[in-house]
Design an enzyme around this catalytic site. Structure first.
Site, PDB file in Angstrom:
ATOM      1  N   TYR A   1     -61.767 -88.595 -24.549  1.00 10.89           N
ATOM      2  CA  TYR A   1     -61.918 -90.030 -24.787  1.00 10.89           C
ATOM      3  C   TYR A   1     -60.921 -90.475 -25.858  1.00 10.89           C
ATOM      4  O   TYR A   1     -61.262 -90.653 -27.032  1.00 10.89           O
ATOM      5  CB  TYR A   1     -63.334 -90.368 -25.239  1.00 10.89           C
ATOM      6  CG  TYR A   1     -64.404 -90.161 -24.201  1.00 10.89           C
ATOM      7  CD1 TYR A   1     -64.108 -90.023 -22.855  1.00 10.89           C
ATOM      8  CD2 TYR A   1     -65.747 -90.106 -24.574  1.00 10.89           C
ATOM      9  CE1 TYR A   1     -65.111 -89.833 -21.914  1.00 10.89           C
ATOM     10  CE2 TYR A   1     -66.757 -89.922 -23.642  1.00 10.89           C
ATOM     11  CZ  TYR A   1     -66.421 -89.780 -22.314  1.00 10.89           C
ATOM     12  OH  TYR A   1     -67.423 -89.597 -21.394  1.00 10.89           O
TER      13      TYR A   1
ATOM     14  N   PRO B   1     -75.307 -96.542 -16.973  1.00 11.35           N
ATOM     15  CA  PRO B   1     -76.622 -96.969 -16.480  1.00 11.35           C
ATOM     16  C   PRO B   1     -76.714 -98.465 -16.189  1.00 11.35           C
ATOM     17  O   PRO B   1     -77.673 -98.897 -15.552  1.00 11.35           O
ATOM     18  CB  PRO B   1     -77.559 -96.580 -17.625  1.00 11.35           C
ATOM     19  CG  PRO B   1     -76.703 -96.672 -18.849  1.00 11.35           C
ATOM     20  CD  PRO B   1     -75.353 -96.163 -18.399  1.00 11.35           C
TER      21      PRO B   1
ATOM     22  N   GLY C   1     -74.230-100.009 -14.543  1.00 12.09           N
ATOM     23  CA  GLY C   1     -73.204-100.282 -13.534  1.00 12.09           C
ATOM     24  C   GLY C   1     -71.896-100.720 -14.151  1.00 12.09           C
ATOM     25  O   GLY C   1     -71.268-101.650 -13.660  1.00 12.09           O
TER      26      GLY C   1
ATOM     27  N   GLY D   1     -71.546-102.253 -16.934  1.00 16.51           N
ATOM     28  CA  GLY D   1     -71.745-103.583 -17.509  1.00 16.51           C
ATOM     29  C   GLY D   1     -72.156-104.642 -16.508  1.00 16.51           C
ATOM     30  O   GLY D   1     -72.598-105.732 -16.896  1.00 16.51           O
ATOM     31  N   PHE D   2     -72.055-104.345 -15.230  1.00 19.74           N
ATOM     32  CA  PHE D   2     -72.340-105.337 -14.192  1.00 19.74           C
ATOM     33  C   PHE D   2     -73.766-105.866 -14.281  1.00 19.74           C
ATOM     34  O   PHE D   2     -74.019-107.067 -14.127  1.00 19.74           O
ATOM     35  CB  PHE D   2     -72.094-104.714 -12.812  1.00 19.74           C
ATOM     36  CG  PHE D   2     -72.216-105.670 -11.661  1.00 19.74           C
ATOM     37  CD1 PHE D   2     -71.103-106.341 -11.179  1.00 19.74           C
ATOM     38  CD2 PHE D   2     -73.446-105.911 -11.056  1.00 19.74           C
ATOM     39  CE1 PHE D   2     -71.211-107.227 -10.118  1.00 19.74           C
ATOM     40  CE2 PHE D   2     -73.564-106.791  -9.995  1.00 19.74           C
ATOM     41  CZ  PHE D   2     -72.445-107.456  -9.529  1.00 19.74           C
TER      42      PHE D   2
END
Length: 328
Positions: free
Chosen positions: A58, A211, A213, A215-216
């Site tokens: 990362y 979890p 999506g 941020g969706f």
């Protein structure tokens, strides 16, 4: 619903929602300034987070061309509360110059990786160390043998596998018990639910990345939302298209209605749904924003009835949703 969750067969117990730290330096736009990131991660601890997820790979490039290491941010932020948190990291992946993932879980690579992570995190032992992705060139037994050695040496306490299959998990577990898997899981990506019976049989936790999506499911975006194509993975994700928003409209309306009834947000409902599904699921949503970080951990307080879970699941079973990372 308990606010505490045990990490599989380990002696580690954490709060029900953890913090995925990747976005501070990688995949969700340009890295944020290091001091700002460390302050936000430390503030998350003050909000109640005690489970922090990072990885060797990362990393991001700052505006001045320097490299931003996520593990360094996490280590600096938590060094004064080290005995009160569980820190996880991962090995076995690096990014090529073209941006593609390169898998490498050779024993010598793992040993080099763990030493680098320990140094960047400024700790003596990694609480939970994941194989980040399966390396098709290395047998699971070989990886598990190295993990067993690292546990005996005190370099790590427990280990896990990210993006694992049942066969790989079972073979590795026979050599050195696996305490957690970290796979994608959300209302939009449920393909790994087939692993649940195996996890229950072997007493392994499911740590859910993405979890919400990506941020969706927060409901904060629409078809006109723009993401930087060079630094933000969401610019390539099919849920963030006109087709994706249309396919999810009924779901988002249902979640918003439940959220309004409970004085919550759609993101909290999405996390509460997951927590209610199984007692061994630990979601690790990530965010750079203080209010969102505080909001996410509050999901553990949201009560969901069996009827509400069934209503959501029934709708999900009918949906045909294009989602990044989901095999269709």
């Amino acid at each position: 619903m308990s606010d505490k969750r045990k990490i599989g067969n380990s002696d580690l117990t954490v709060n029900a929602v953890g913090l995925g730290c990747m976005g501070f330096s990688h995949a969700y736009g340009a890295p944020i300034e290091r001091n700002e990131a460390t302050k936000m991660i430390r503030k998350a601890f003050d909000f109640g987070y005690d489970f922090f997820d990072t990885a060797e790979c990362y990393i991001g490039t700052n505006a001045d061309g320097s490299t931003s290491f996520n593990e360094e941010m996490v280590g600096e932020a938590l060094k004064d509360v080290r005995n009160h948190v569980v820190i996880t990291s991962k090995f076995g992946v690096h990014h090529s110059d073209s941006g593609h993932l390169v898998m490498d879980s050779r024993p010598e690579t793992i040993r080099s990786a763990v030493e680098g992570s320990l140094k960047r995190l400024e700790i003596d032992t990694i609480d939970l160390y994941y194989q980040h992705r399966i390396d098709p060139k290395v047998e699971p037994e070989t990886v598990a043998e190295v993990m067993q050695e690292l546990i005996k040496e005190g370099k790590i306490r427990y280990w896990g596998i990210s993006e694992t299959t049942e066969e790989y998990l079972r073979r590795a577990h026979k050599v050195c018990p696996v305490s957690a898997v970290q796979n994608r899981y959300s209302m939009l990506a449920r393909e790994h639910e087939k692993l649940f019976p195996v996890l229950e049989e072997l007493n392994i936790a499911y740590v859910a990345f993405s979890p919400l999506g990506n941020g969706f499911l927060t409901g904060k975006y629409n078809k006109d939302s723009k993401f930087d194509a060079g630094t933000d993975y969401r610019s390539h994700m099919p849920q963030y298209t006109e087709e994706g928003f249309a396919a999810a409209e009924e779901l988002m309306n249902l979640l918003q209605g439940m959220a309004d009834e409970k004085g919550a947000t759609t993101g909290q409902i999405s996390l509460a749904w997951m927590l209610r599904k199984k007692p061994y699921i630990i979601p690790i949503p990530g965010s750079r924003k203080e209010d969102r970080i505080k909001e996410n951990i509050g999901a553990a307080k949201i009560l969901m009835s069996t009827k509400e879970i069934e209503e959501i699941d029934s709708l999900l079973d009918r949906m045909d949703m294009p989602v990044y990372g989901q095999k269709r």
